[in-house]
Motif scaffolding. Structure first.
Motif, PDB file in Angstrom:
ATOM      1  N   ASP A  47       0.841  -1.217   0.000  1.00  0.00           N
ATOM      2  CA  ASP A  47       0.000   0.000   0.000  1.00  0.00           C
ATOM      3  C   ASP A  47       0.864   1.251   0.000  1.00  0.00           C
ATOM      4  N   ARG A  48       1.908   1.222   0.838  1.00  0.00           N
ATOM      5  CA  ARG A  48       2.776   2.406   0.918  1.00  0.00           C
ATOM      6  C   ARG A  48       3.483   2.668  -0.402  1.00  0.00           C
ATOM      7  N   VAL A  49       3.964   1.594  -1.033  1.00  0.00           N
ATOM      8  CA  VAL A  49       4.677   1.771  -2.302  1.00  0.00           C
ATOM      9  C   VAL A  49       3.721   2.295  -3.373  1.00  0.00           C
ATOM     10  N   ILE A  66       7.827  -5.550  -3.702  1.00  0.00           N
ATOM     11  CA  ILE A  66       7.300  -5.732  -2.346  1.00  0.00           C
ATOM     12  C   ILE A  66       7.906  -6.995  -1.753  1.00  0.00           C
ATOM     13  N   GLY A  67       8.531  -6.866  -0.592  1.00  0.00           N
ATOM     14  CA  GLY A  67       9.103  -8.035   0.063  1.00  0.00           C
ATOM     15  C   GLY A  67       9.660  -7.660   1.423  1.00  0.00           C
ATOM     16  N   ASP A  68       9.928  -8.699   2.207  1.00  0.00           N
ATOM     17  CA  ASP A  68      10.418  -8.500   3.581  1.00  0.00           C
ATOM     18  C   ASP A  68      11.938  -8.656   3.599  1.00  0.00           C
ATOM     19  N   LEU A  69      12.649  -7.560   3.761  1.00  0.00           N
ATOM     20  CA  LEU A  69      14.121  -7.590   3.704  1.00  0.00           C
ATOM     21  C   LEU A  69      14.752  -8.215   4.941  1.00  0.00           C
ATOM     22  N   ALA A  70      13.942  -8.612   5.915  1.00  0.00           N
ATOM     23  CA  ALA A  70      14.495  -9.377   7.039  1.00  0.00           C
ATOM     24  C   ALA A  70      14.787 -10.815   6.602  1.00  0.00           C
ATOM     25  N   ARG A  71      14.209 -11.227   5.491  1.00  0.00           N
ATOM     26  CA  ARG A  71      14.394 -12.610   5.000  1.00  0.00           C
ATOM     27  C   ARG A  71      15.533 -12.656   3.997  1.00  0.00           C
ATOM     28  N   HIS A  94      19.829   2.614   0.940  1.00  0.00           N
ATOM     29  CA  HIS A  94      19.260   1.680   1.924  1.00  0.00           C
ATOM     30  C   HIS A  94      18.625   2.482   3.062  1.00  0.00           C
ATOM     31  N   SER A  95      17.291   2.604   2.966  1.00  0.00           N
ATOM     32  CA  SER A  95      16.563   3.399   3.972  1.00  0.00           C
ATOM     33  C   SER A  95      15.596   2.549   4.779  1.00  0.00           C
ATOM     34  N   ALA A  96      15.321   1.316   4.345  1.00  0.00           N
ATOM     35  CA  ALA A  96      14.379   0.461   5.079  1.00  0.00           C
ATOM     36  C   ALA A  96      14.881   0.247   6.494  1.00  0.00           C
ATOM     37  N   SER A  97      13.966   0.243   7.434  1.00  0.00           N
ATOM     38  CA  SER A  97      14.300  -0.028   8.821  1.00  0.00           C
ATOM     39  C   SER A  97      13.001  -0.382   9.533  1.00  0.00           C
ATOM     40  N   PRO A  98      13.002  -1.429  10.354  1.00  0.00           N
ATOM     41  CA  PRO A  98      11.767  -1.799  11.062  1.00  0.00           C
ATOM     42  C   PRO A  98      11.326  -0.695  12.024  1.00  0.00           C
ATOM     43  N   PRO A  99      10.069  -0.727  12.448  1.00  0.00           N
ATOM     44  CA  PRO A  99       9.556   0.318  13.341  1.00  0.00           C
ATOM     45  C   PRO A  99      10.356   0.395  14.641  1.00  0.00           C
ATOM     46  N   ALA A 119      18.774  -7.730  10.848  1.00  0.00           N
ATOM     47  CA  ALA A 119      18.639  -8.337   9.515  1.00  0.00           C
ATOM     48  C   ALA A 119      18.333  -7.284   8.456  1.00  0.00           C
ATOM     49  N   VAL A 120      17.415  -6.377   8.752  1.00  0.00           N
ATOM     50  CA  VAL A 120      17.025  -5.370   7.740  1.00  0.00           C
ATOM     51  C   VAL A 120      18.113  -4.307   7.601  1.00  0.00           C
ATOM     52  N   ASN A 121      18.539  -3.752   8.744  1.00  0.00           N
ATOM     53  CA  ASN A 121      19.458  -2.605   8.663  1.00  0.00           C
ATOM     54  C   ASN A 121      20.857  -3.021   8.210  1.00  0.00           C
ATOM     55  N   THR A 149      22.007   6.131   8.085  1.00  0.00           N
ATOM     56  CA  THR A 149      22.387   5.781   9.455  1.00  0.00           C
ATOM     57  C   THR A 149      21.570   6.676  10.388  1.00  0.00           C
ATOM     58  N   SER A 150      22.176   7.201  11.441  1.00  0.00           N
ATOM     59  CA  SER A 150      21.408   7.985  12.415  1.00  0.00           C
ATOM     60  C   SER A 150      22.391   8.678  13.346  1.00  0.00           C
ATOM     61  N   LEU A 151      21.947   9.767  13.969  1.00  0.00           N
ATOM     62  CA  LEU A 151      22.766  10.352  15.041  1.00  0.00           C
ATOM     63  C   LEU A 151      22.968   9.301  16.132  1.00  0.00           C
ATOM     64  N   VAL A 191      22.902  10.999   7.470  1.00  0.00           N
ATOM     65  CA  VAL A 191      22.603  10.963   8.909  1.00  0.00           C
ATOM     66  C   VAL A 191      21.491  11.970   9.219  1.00  0.00           C
ATOM     67  N   PRO A 192      20.242  11.497   9.278  1.00  0.00           N
ATOM     68  CA  PRO A 192      19.152  12.442   9.565  1.00  0.00           C
ATOM     69  C   PRO A 192      19.097  12.769  11.052  1.00  0.00           C
ATOM     70  N   GLY A 193      18.571  13.953  11.354  1.00  0.00           N
ATOM     71  CA  GLY A 193      18.297  14.297  12.763  1.00  0.00           C
ATOM     72  C   GLY A 193      16.896  13.862  13.127  1.00  0.00           C
ATOM     73  N   ALA A 194      16.098  14.747  13.695  1.00  0.00           N
ATOM     74  CA  ALA A 194      14.722  14.425  14.092  1.00  0.00           C
ATOM     75  C   ALA A 194      13.800  14.781  12.928  1.00  0.00           C
ATOM     76  N   ILE A 195      13.424  13.760  12.183  1.00  0.00           N
ATOM     77  CA  ILE A 195      12.649  13.973  10.961  1.00  0.00           C
ATOM     78  C   ILE A 195      11.241  13.420  11.181  1.00  0.00           C
ATOM     79  N   ALA A 196      10.271  14.302  11.168  1.00  0.00           N
ATOM     80  CA  ALA A 196       8.880  13.884  11.393  1.00  0.00           C
ATOM     81  C   ALA A 196       8.368  13.273  10.099  1.00  0.00           C
ATOM     82  N   ALA A 197       8.749  12.024   9.881  1.00  0.00           N
ATOM     83  CA  ALA A 197       8.511  11.443   8.559  1.00  0.00           C
ATOM     84  C   ALA A 197       7.786  10.110   8.621  1.00  0.00           C
ATOM     85  N   GLY A 198       7.404   9.677   9.795  1.00  0.00           N
ATOM     86  CA  GLY A 198       6.709   8.392   9.866  1.00  0.00           C
ATOM     87  C   GLY A 198       7.333   7.478  10.895  1.00  0.00           C
ATOM     88  N   GLY A 199       8.607   7.131  10.682  1.00  0.00           N
ATOM     89  CA  GLY A 199       9.262   6.206  11.587  1.00  0.00           C
ATOM     90  C   GLY A 199       9.572   6.832  12.943  1.00  0.00           C
TER      91      GLY A 199
HETATM   92  N1  LIG Z   1      12.845   9.786  10.884  1.00  0.00           N
HETATM   93  C1  LIG Z   1      13.932  10.084  11.542  1.00  0.00           C
HETATM   94  O1  LIG Z   1      13.929  10.997  12.374  1.00  0.00           O
HETATM   95  C2  LIG Z   1      15.211   9.338  11.305  1.00  0.00           C
HETATM   96  C3  LIG Z   1      16.333   9.711  12.045  1.00  0.00           C
HETATM   97  C4  LIG Z   1      17.523   9.024  11.848  1.00  0.00           C
HETATM   98  C5  LIG Z   1      17.581   7.986  10.929  1.00  0.00           C
HETATM   99  N2  LIG Z   1      16.473   7.653  10.227  1.00  0.00           N
HETATM  100  C6  LIG Z   1      16.588   6.539   9.275  1.00  0.00           C
HETATM  101  O2  LIG Z   1      16.067   6.907   8.021  1.00  0.00           O
HETATM  102  C7  LIG Z   1      15.430   5.790   7.408  1.00  0.00           C
HETATM  103  C8  LIG Z   1      14.000   6.160   7.053  1.00  0.00           C
HETATM  104  O3  LIG Z   1      13.272   6.473   8.228  1.00  0.00           O
HETATM  105  P1  LIG Z   1      11.878   7.237   8.194  1.00  0.00           P
HETATM  106  O4  LIG Z   1      11.564   7.603   9.610  1.00  0.00           O
HETATM  107  O5  LIG Z   1      11.925   8.285   7.171  1.00  0.00           O
HETATM  108  O6  LIG Z   1      10.808   6.216   7.643  1.00  0.00           O
HETATM  109  P2  LIG Z   1      10.236   4.849   8.195  1.00  0.00           P
HETATM  110  O7  LIG Z   1      11.052   4.315   9.317  1.00  0.00           O
HETATM  111  O8  LIG Z   1       8.793   4.987   8.428  1.00  0.00           O
HETATM  112  O9  LIG Z   1      10.405   4.034   6.841  1.00  0.00           O
HETATM  113  C9  LIG Z   1      10.980   2.815   6.804  1.00  0.00           C
HETATM  114  C10 LIG Z   1      10.370   2.057   5.637  1.00  0.00           C
HETATM  115  O10 LIG Z   1      10.994   0.794   5.666  1.00  0.00           O
HETATM  116  C11 LIG Z   1      10.017  -0.176   5.425  1.00  0.00           C
HETATM  117  N3  LIG Z   1      10.389  -1.441   6.054  1.00  0.00           N
HETATM  118  C12 LIG Z   1      10.374  -1.730   7.375  1.00  0.00           C
HETATM  119  N4  LIG Z   1      10.726  -3.008   7.566  1.00  0.00           N
HETATM  120  C13 LIG Z   1      10.963  -3.534   6.331  1.00  0.00           C
HETATM  121  C14 LIG Z   1      11.334  -4.831   5.877  1.00  0.00           C
HETATM  122  N5  LIG Z   1      11.489  -5.840   6.736  1.00  0.00           N
HETATM  123  N6  LIG Z   1      11.510  -5.019   4.547  1.00  0.00           N
HETATM  124  C15 LIG Z   1      11.313  -4.004   3.657  1.00  0.00           C
HETATM  125  N7  LIG Z   1      10.941  -2.760   4.044  1.00  0.00           N
HETATM  126  C16 LIG Z   1      10.755  -2.540   5.365  1.00  0.00           C
HETATM  127  C17 LIG Z   1       8.729   0.366   6.055  1.00  0.00           C
HETATM  128  O11 LIG Z   1       7.559  -0.231   5.506  1.00  0.00           O
HETATM  129  C18 LIG Z   1       8.856   1.859   5.758  1.00  0.00           C
HETATM  130  O12 LIG Z   1       8.191   2.200   4.549  1.00  0.00           O
HETATM  131  C19 LIG Z   1      15.529   4.645   8.402  1.00  0.00           C
HETATM  132  O13 LIG Z   1      16.647   3.848   8.074  1.00  0.00           O
HETATM  133  C20 LIG Z   1      15.764   5.338   9.718  1.00  0.00           C
HETATM  134  O14 LIG Z   1      16.482   4.547  10.628  1.00  0.00           O
HETATM  135  C21 LIG Z   1      15.292   8.292  10.383  1.00  0.00           C
END
Ligand SMILES: NC(=O)c1ccc[n+]([C@@H]2O[C@H](COP(=O)([O-])OP(=O)(O)OC[C@H]3O[C@@H](n4cnc5c(N)ncnc54)[C@H](O)[C@@H]3O)[C@@H](O)[C@H]2O)c1
Length: 262
Positions: A47-49, A66-71, A94-99, A119-121, A149-151, A191-199
């Motif tokens: 749905d998100r894509v 569409i797929g699970d990058l933990a696998r 590489h931006s995917a990261s679990p919640p 596994a994902v990161n 990455t991240s701060l 390296v993002p800071g505090a980004i109000a972007a979902g995660g």
């Molecule tokens: N938002 C922030 O403030 C912030 C700060 C520092 C770093 N980051 C990094 O930036 C990246 C993006 O973060 P964000 O907050 O913008 O968005 P987010 O965390 O909401 O987005 C991550 C995306 O990854 C997907 N995802 C999660 N698990 C997955 C899996 N197993 N396989 C495939 N896809 C999967 C999710 O469905 C989502 O669409 C992340 O790596 C995060 O660690 C974000």
């Protein structure tokens, strides 16, 4: 010619962005197709894509995966699919990261959550980078990869699985940059800071610590991401980390001076 004209070569370049369904990954993937680059939008959420592609500037250049990058088996699937769908991937993000869940502190995080984050990161980030690099080396083509990455690669987040995985990814960017530089493949970290972007669920009180006076938006990251990805703009840049945080990382135990006299 202007320095910023044609940062990419759409006839030769193709991109793969993981986590393209949301937040920063989505903003970068959308910006890449906006520059005319065929781009795979990879994410676990269909749905998100679909929503990300629907509002992309040139949706005809966007390809969903569409797929699970933990696998681990999904990594080969994604690589094979990308190759067929867009050709040789030259630009990888590489931006995917679990919640991130605030309750997963050091005494609470369970083994499954720990493993999934790693596994994902880290594992997917390393494997995809390495295999894409092998393809580029064989094709004698340059490439440019960007790892999110991240701060919290350097300072605790109260989420040990998350911060440890980002620290590992930060080192991977340097390892890969050193090994792959001789082949013309550049690897950098964003390296993002505090980004109000979902995660990240933003607490507005945080703005007090941000010199530029506001939380970040995903769109604040995309221009820097594209500049670093571009072989034209950043040809001599590898193994570097680009902080986009409005100055948040300047915060320490000293408050900024009060400048009442102005
Ligand atoms: N938002 C922030 O403030 C912030 C700060 C520092 C770093 N980051 C990094 O930036 C990246 C993006 O973060 P964000 O907050 O913008 O968005 P987010 O965390 O909401 O987005 C991550 C995306 O990854 C997907 N995802 C999660 N698990 C997955 C899996 N197993 N396989 C495939 N896809 C999967 C999710 O469905 C989502 O669409 C992340 O790596 C995060 O660690 C974000």
């Amino acid at each position: 010619m202007s320095l910023f004209n044609n940062p990419f070569e759409p006839a030769h370049d193709a991109a793969l962005v993981t986590g393209a369904g949301n937040g920063i990954g989505r903003a970068i993937a959308q910006a890449l197709v906006g520059e005319g680059v065929r781009t795979v939008f990879a994410d676990v959420s269909a749905d998100r894509v679909a929503a990300a592609i629907a509002v992309a500037p040139r949706p005809e250049l966007a390809v969903p995966w569409i797929g699970d990058l933990a696998r681990p088996d999904s990594w080969e699937e994604l690589l094979a699919y990308a190759r067929t769908a867009v050709g040789q991937v030259t630009h990888f993000v590489h931006s995917a990261s679990p919640p991130r869940r605030e309750t997963d502190h050091a005494l609470a995080v369970d083994a499954e959550t720990w493993d999934q984050m790693r596994a994902v990161n880290v594992d997917a980030g390393f494997h995809l980078s390495r295999e894409l690099a092998r393809q580029l080396i064989a094709a004698r083509k340059p490439g440019s990869f960007l790892l999110l990455t991240s701060l919290h690669a350097g300072t605790p987040r109260n989420l040990p699985h998350y911060s440890a995985s980002k620290a590992a990814l930060a080192m991977l960017a340097k390892e890969l940059a050193k090994t792959l530089g001789p082949f013309g493949i550049r690897i950098n970290a964003l390296v993002p800071g505090a980004i109000a972007a979902g995660g990240f669920v933003a607490d507005l009180s945080l703005t007090r610590h941000i010199p530029l006076g506001r939380l970040g938006r995903a769109e604040d990251l995309a221009p820097m991401a594209l500049a670093v990805l571009s072989n034209r703009i950043s040809a001599y840049v590898t193994g570097a980390a680009f902080v986009v945080d409005g100055g948040l990382s300047l915060t320490n135990w000293f408050e900024a001076p009060t400048l009442d006299e102005l």
